[in-house]
Design an enzyme around this catalytic site. Structure first.
Site: not given
Ligand code: GAR
Length: 219
Positions: A120, A122
């Site tokens: 991911n 972020h």
């Protein structure tokens, strides 16, 4: 465990599935990284979106990448969506799943099945300004509210928590006087996100990342 052992030893490209919810600038950074050689040994096999109309899907189409949209709204309950989503993901047989601004909580079963194979991006320096409720522009609003002078971005593996998995790469970005959330978001994307996401994928595709005791180590 060395993430891409199976793929590099068989010398085939890492099969990447990219999940998106919005404009897809991080998807574009991956496409560009593969195009200009910053990412080697990898290909995007599909883009999944949780909405039918977003610019990320246009980027996929323009680059000849298959895509599909699948939304919790199309299912009677979360369980049915989770099963359909997992079935779709499994059908693509990805080696790596990249959450590039994907705002849907993953089924827990998926995080278990794809342990250390989901990453991911972020938009902050984890563990600051992350967790439930911290996504997109909201992160930069909170950064400015708190008055911190340095922010940045993080690429991490996804586990059962929110933004809690092993950290692969981080890059710092200065907050400047007069920043608005939008201006800061753009700087964090340009200086950090679009740099470290392709770099992390390249490292994984070339067997350069190991996870030991819940932490990433460069090989
Ligand atoms: C990016 O800034 C990404 O870091 C963020 O959403 C944006 C998506 O932009 N992700 C999160 O906040 C996840 N918690 P994009 O669609 O242009 O790549």
């Amino acid at each position: 465990m060395l993430i891409s052992d199976d793929t590099t030893t068989k010398s085939r490209k890492l099969r990447i599935l990219v999940c998106v919810s919005g404009g897809g600038t991080n998807l574009q950074a991956i496409i560009d990284g593969i195009g200009d050689g910053r990412i080697t040994n990898a290909e995007i096999v599909c883009v999944i979106s949780n909405n039918k109309k977003n610019y990320a899907l246009i980027r996929a189409e323009e680059n000849g990448i298959p895509s599909l949209s699948i939304s919790p709204k199309d299912y009677a309950d979360r369980e049915q969506f989770n099963q359909a989503f997992l079935d779709a993901v499994n059908g693509m047989q990805p080696d790596l799943i990249v959450l590039a601004g994907f705002l849907v909580v993953l089924p827990e079963e998926m995080t278990v099945q794809y342990r250390n194979r989901i990453i991911n991006i972020h938009p902050s320096l984890i563990p600051s300004f992350c967790g439930k409720g911290y996504y997109g522009l909201k992160v930069h609003e909170k950064v400015l509210e708190r008055g911190v002078k340095v922010t940045g971005a993080t690429v991490h593996f996804v586990d059962e928590g929110t933004d809690t998995g092993p950290i692969i790469l981080q890059k710092a970005v200065e907050v400047e006087d007069g920043d608005t959330p939008e201006i800061l978001q753009k700087r964090v994307m340009e200086q950090a996100e679009w740099v470290i996401l392709p770099e992390a994928i390249h490292m994984i595709a070339n067997g350069k990342v190991a996870v030991e005791d819940g932490k990433c180590r460069r090989k």
